[in-house]
Write an enzyme that holds these catalytic residues in place. Structure first.
Site, PDB file in Angstrom:
ATOM      1  CG  ASP A   1      26.826  56.535  28.510  1.00 62.23           C
ATOM      2  OD1 ASP A   1      26.582  56.493  27.258  1.00 62.23           O
ATOM      3  OD2 ASP A   1      27.881  57.198  29.087  1.00 62.23           O
TER       4      ASP A   1
ATOM      5  CG  MET B   1      24.742  51.746  24.562  1.00 57.12           C
ATOM      6  SD  MET B   1      26.201  51.903  25.582  1.00 57.12           S
ATOM      7  CE  MET B   1      25.584  53.313  26.908  1.00 57.12           C
TER       8      MET B   1
ATOM      9  CG  ASP C   1      30.233  57.506  24.005  1.00 59.40           C
ATOM     10  OD1 ASP C   1      30.812  57.578  24.974  1.00 59.40           O
ATOM     11  OD2 ASP C   1      28.970  57.044  24.104  1.00 59.40           O
TER      12      ASP C   1
ATOM     13  N   GLY D   1      36.918  56.707  25.301  1.00 63.24           N
ATOM     14  CA  GLY D   1      38.295  56.858  25.501  1.00 63.24           C
ATOM     15  C   GLY D   1      38.524  58.086  24.869  1.00 63.24           C
TER      16      GLY D   1
ATOM     17  N   GLY E   1      33.733  60.580  29.669  1.00 64.50           N
ATOM     18  CA  GLY E   1      33.685  60.242  30.961  1.00 64.50           C
ATOM     19  C   GLY E   1      34.795  60.306  31.851  1.00 64.50           C
TER      20      GLY E   1
END
Ligand code: DX5
Ligand code: ZN
Length: 232
Positions: A51, A84, A191, A193, A213
């Site tokens: 990320d 991002m 992607d 939760g 994650g």
């Protein structure tokens, strides 16, 4: 380093029946990253999710290409870079040089998405397009037949450890139908939760690459293998 194209078959073969799990490095222990990467690979992960946050597109910073480069020799996994950032065309080459196999950017950035996709392909990477929870599915549909992956954010991008947004499930279902209608190998990644229960919901909705994650790197007793197995 293994041949990138070989590894990218994970994303480009058809039919794509196999569910891939992509642990997100963001949740790993930062004082022992190379060991963490080796551990999830040994536990059965095929893909490592990386990320990249620039403090503009999302209100957080993560890490850059130098870290990706440092971890490349630690693993044969497919390196799945999630940008991002507001300027994917500028930075994608640096991540490719660092060992990225696949690069995903966000449809919400100001750049022309077709141009970003072409730039990623020109680097020899597979390309993914992502959308935030508030972005309608129609925003990515025009690009679907040009990419190898669509990434549906099931949390607001920027931070790990957030709760899954169940209202994204219809979007996943619509994308599954659109991909099947195109009939080409396009991966559908989710992607945010993703843990045991949400994994079942997104799988039923048609997702086939599960980023995780916290549920992997913060698994009880450090049992990464079990954490990965329960997601599939
Ligand atoms: C959020 C990132 C995610 C994050 C997921 O902006 O894109 O990849 O690491 O973390 P979990 O699985 O803990 O929600
Ligand atoms: Zn991500």
């Amino acid at each position: 380093m293994a041949d990138a194209i070989q590894k990218n078959k994970l994303f480009t073969q058809w039919p794509q029946e196999r569910i891939l799990v992509a642990p997100s490095l963001l949740a790993a222990r930062y004082d022992r990253l190379a060991e963490e990467v080796a551990a999830v690979e040994k536990a059965g992960a095929e893909v490592l999710h990386l990320d990249i946050m620039d403090g503009h597109f999302v209100p957080n910073l993560s890490f850059g290409a130098d870290l990706v480069k440092a971890l490349r020799p630690a693993s044969e996994m497919l390196f799945d870079v999630h940008l991002m950032i507001t300027d994917p065309i500028k930075y994608a080459p640096r991540f490719r040089a660092a060992g990225a196999d696949h690069i995903t950017f966000h449809v919400e950035v100001l750049e022309d998405s077709a141009k970003v996709i072409d730039a990623i392909h020109a680097l020899g990477c597979t390309a993914g397009i992502s959308l935030r929870p508030a972005t309608p599915v129609e925003a990515v549909l025009p690009y679907l037949d040009k990419v190898e992956m669509v990434l549906v954010m099931t949390v607001e991008p920027g931070f790990g450890g957030q709760s899954f947004h169940g209202e994204q499930l219809p979007k996943i279902q619509k994308l599954r139908a659109a991909i099947d209608a195109i009939g080409k190998p396009i991966r559908l990644e989710v992607d945010g939760g993703i843990a045991k229960e949400s994994a079942a919901l997104v799988r039923q909705s048609g997702a086939d690459v599960l980023v995780a994650g916290s549920s992997v790197f913060r698994a009880k007793d450090g049992d990464y293998k079990n954490a990965i197995d329960v997601l599939r």
